[in-house]
Write an enzyme that holds these catalytic residues in place. Structure first.
Site, mmCIF file in Angstrom:
data_model
loop_
_atom_site.group_PDB
_atom_site.id
_atom_site.type_symbol
_atom_site.label_atom_id
_atom_site.label_comp_id
_atom_site.label_asym_id
_atom_site.label_seq_id
_atom_site.Cartn_x
_atom_site.Cartn_y
_atom_site.Cartn_z
ATOM 1 N N ASP A 49 0.851 -1.197 0.000
ATOM 2 C CA ASP A 49 0.000 0.000 0.000
ATOM 3 C C ASP A 49 0.883 1.241 0.000
ATOM 4 O OD1 ASP A 49 -2.980 1.031 0.746
ATOM 5 O OD2 ASP A 49 -1.466 2.268 1.741
ATOM 6 N N TYR A 54 3.433 9.734 -0.638
ATOM 7 C CA TYR A 54 4.512 9.117 0.157
ATOM 8 C C TYR A 54 5.874 9.288 -0.531
ATOM 9 C CZ TYR A 54 0.552 6.592 2.343
ATOM 10 O OH TYR A 54 -0.631 6.250 2.947
ATOM 11 N N LYS A 79 -2.627 6.000 -4.496
ATOM 12 C CA LYS A 79 -3.741 6.907 -4.172
ATOM 13 C C LYS A 79 -3.592 8.250 -4.881
ATOM 14 C CE LYS A 79 -3.568 4.758 0.396
ATOM 15 N NZ LYS A 79 -2.164 4.660 0.841
ATOM 16 N N HIS A 112 -7.488 9.669 -1.946
ATOM 17 C CA HIS A 112 -6.803 9.602 -0.650
ATOM 18 C C HIS A 112 -7.616 10.225 0.492
ATOM 19 C CE1 HIS A 112 -2.426 9.234 0.947
ATOM 20 N NE2 HIS A 112 -3.276 9.064 1.926
HETATM 21 P P1 NDP Z 1 1.016 1.579 11.799
HETATM 22 O O1 NDP Z 1 -0.097 1.513 12.763
HETATM 23 O O2 NDP Z 1 1.214 0.488 10.809
HETATM 24 O O3 NDP Z 1 2.312 1.780 12.699
HETATM 25 C C1 NDP Z 1 3.588 1.904 12.162
HETATM 26 C C2 NDP Z 1 4.546 2.101 13.341
HETATM 27 O O4 NDP Z 1 4.575 0.912 14.144
HETATM 28 C C3 NDP Z 1 5.954 2.373 12.910
HETATM 29 O O5 NDP Z 1 6.491 3.312 13.819
HETATM 30 C C4 NDP Z 1 6.652 1.021 13.061
HETATM 31 O O6 NDP Z 1 8.011 1.238 13.369
HETATM 32 C C5 NDP Z 1 5.909 0.416 14.223
HETATM 33 N N1 NDP Z 1 5.810 -1.056 14.184
HETATM 34 C C6 NDP Z 1 5.497 -1.838 13.128
HETATM 35 N N2 NDP Z 1 5.490 -3.136 13.477
HETATM 36 C C7 NDP Z 1 5.824 -3.192 14.778
HETATM 37 C C8 NDP Z 1 5.992 -4.246 15.709
HETATM 38 N N3 NDP Z 1 5.809 -5.520 15.351
HETATM 39 N N4 NDP Z 1 6.354 -3.934 16.982
HETATM 40 C C9 NDP Z 1 6.525 -2.642 17.368
HETATM 41 N N5 NDP Z 1 6.377 -1.591 16.530
HETATM 42 C C10 NDP Z 1 6.022 -1.874 15.247
HETATM 43 O O7 NDP Z 1 0.896 3.002 11.060
HETATM 44 P P2 NDP Z 1 0.855 3.506 9.561
HETATM 45 O O8 NDP Z 1 0.433 4.919 9.627
HETATM 46 O O9 NDP Z 1 2.131 3.251 8.858
HETATM 47 O O10 NDP Z 1 -0.323 2.660 8.878
HETATM 48 C C11 NDP Z 1 -0.115 1.551 8.026
HETATM 49 C C12 NDP Z 1 -0.273 1.930 6.577
HETATM 50 O O11 NDP Z 1 -1.562 2.523 6.340
HETATM 51 C C13 NDP Z 1 0.690 3.017 6.094
HETATM 52 O O12 NDP Z 1 2.006 2.591 5.962
HETATM 53 C C14 NDP Z 1 0.006 3.431 4.816
HETATM 54 O O13 NDP Z 1 0.240 2.493 3.802
HETATM 55 C C15 NDP Z 1 -1.441 3.445 5.252
HETATM 56 N N6 NDP Z 1 -1.875 4.790 5.710
HETATM 57 C C16 NDP Z 1 -2.880 5.401 5.001
HETATM 58 C C17 NDP Z 1 -3.360 6.638 5.362
HETATM 59 C C18 NDP Z 1 -4.455 7.249 4.577
HETATM 60 O O14 NDP Z 1 -4.769 8.432 4.803
HETATM 61 N N7 NDP Z 1 -5.074 6.527 3.659
HETATM 62 C C19 NDP Z 1 -2.802 7.374 6.512
HETATM 63 C C20 NDP Z 1 -1.760 6.660 7.215
HETATM 64 C C21 NDP Z 1 -1.350 5.409 6.823
HETATM 65 P P3 NDP Z 1 9.238 0.655 12.453
HETATM 66 O O15 NDP Z 1 8.997 1.068 11.037
HETATM 67 O O16 NDP Z 1 10.439 1.303 13.059
HETATM 68 O O17 NDP Z 1 9.212 -0.821 12.642
#
Ligand code: NDP
Length: 280
Positions: A49, A54, A79, A112
């Site tokens: 995704d 991004y 998006k 988006h």
């Molecule tokens: P998430 O809820 O997926 O959280 C990501 C965070 O959690 C990062 O800091 C990551 O750190 C950490 N993390 C991941 N796995 C673990 C684990 N197993 N243990 C501990 N920490 C962990 O947030 P996102 O905002 O990234 O949401 C996921 C996806 O949704 C996005 O990447 C994007 O594709 C989408 N999105 C869409 C939006 C929209 O408006 N349509 C808005 C926001 C997101 P690290 O990388 O250091 O592991």
């Protein structure tokens, strides 16, 4: 090439199939995206995704091009950014995304945000229908839409979005919106499924105990909860060990009692932007 992770696939309202678990790449640096998506494909992820905003579509595309995994086995979402919304601008925006991705079509293209500042979500939806019909996107959907925005689309066209991708995690469960989606045949995608790390999942009542019972982490429990709720989920991580952790969620099942414990964690705690924000 390793095997694909054992995620279920869900069927969208247009008949196509989507892997329920994937990888999100929000806040993945452009020069890191190729390495991260390469790792993910090797680990067995088949659903990525991304989004124009991004700024990492090129890296995602390079990883897909270099991978031994056939293109048709990888589900790619991108998006339409807010400033590109409009009847006449959406096509060029998708064509540029496809160029950056090095693909001739995406599997799913989303508006988006409803973006009241631009006021073009209905005409953008009409444009997405044309892009789908032209084969540039196999499926089309929306993101951050509230019921009112979905009603606007229903009043203007008879094409129902395949998905609505919204903020959703154990402290923000979106039950009313999800019930509305179910009535309309829209699948729910969760963004921020781990609360974006902005609160401690371990502090929600019962999560740590459930995790300990299954010898899993609270993050794995949260991901498993989404899967059992029928939600499409793509946690983001840059670290391959966490990609493996986040995908190792098909060897345990949350009981009805455990699902009820997590249901009771809803705090209506929004950690990201509100759909009606007018900043962007
Ligand atoms: P998430 O809820 O997926 O959280 C990501 C965070 O959690 C990062 O800091 C990551 O750190 C950490 N993390 C991941 N796995 C673990 C684990 N197993 N243990 C501990 N920490 C962990 O947030 P996102 O905002 O990234 O949401 C996921 C996806 O949704 C996005 O990447 C994007 O594709 C989408 N999105 C869409 C939006 C929209 O408006 N349509 C808005 C926001 C997101 P690290 O990388 O250091 O592991």
């Amino acid at each position: 090439m390793t095997e694909a992770i054992a995620t279920p696939h869900l069927t969208l309202n247009d008949g196509t199939s989507i892997p329920q678990l994937g990888l999100g790449v929000f806040l993945v640096e452009p020069d890191e995206a190729e390495r991260i998506v390469t790792d993910a494909l090797e680990i067995g992820y088949r659903h990525i995704d991304t989004a124009r905003i991004y700024k990492n579509e090129e890296g995602v595309g390079r990883a897909i091009a270099a991978s031994a995994v056939p293109r048709e086995e990888i589900f790619v979402t991108t998006k339409l950014w807010n400033s590109d919304q409009g009847r006449d601008t959406a096509r060029a925006a998708l064509e540029k995304s496809l160029e950056r991705l090095g693909l001739d079509h995406v599997d799913l293209y989303l508006i988006h945000w409803p973006s009241p500042k631009h006021g073009k979500h209905v005409e953008s939806w009409e444009a997405l229908i044309e892009l789908r019909d032209a084969g540039l996107a196999t499926s089309i959907g929306v993101s951050n839409f509230m019921q009112t925005h979905l009603d606007d689309l229903a009043a203007a066209t008879d094409v129902v979005p395949a998905v609505n991708q919204v903020e959703l995690h154990p402290a923000f469960q979106q039950r009313d919106l999800r019930a509305f989606h179910a009535e309309r045949g829209i699948l729910t995608e969760a963004w921020g499924p781990l609360g974006q790390g902005k609160y401690e999942l371990a502090e929600l009542p019962g999560l740590t105990e459930i995790a300990a019972r299954h010898e899993k982490t609270v993050q794995q429990v949260a991901i498993r909860w989404h899967l059992q709720e029928g939600i499409i989920v793509f946690p983001k991580t840059t670290r391959s060990e966490r990609m493996i952790e986040n995908a190792t969620v098909f060897d345990f099942e949350l009981s009805d009692d455990e699902m009820a414990t997590i249901a009771a964690c809803d705090r209506e705690l929004r950690v990201g932007a509100h759909p009606l924000n007018t900043d962007f």
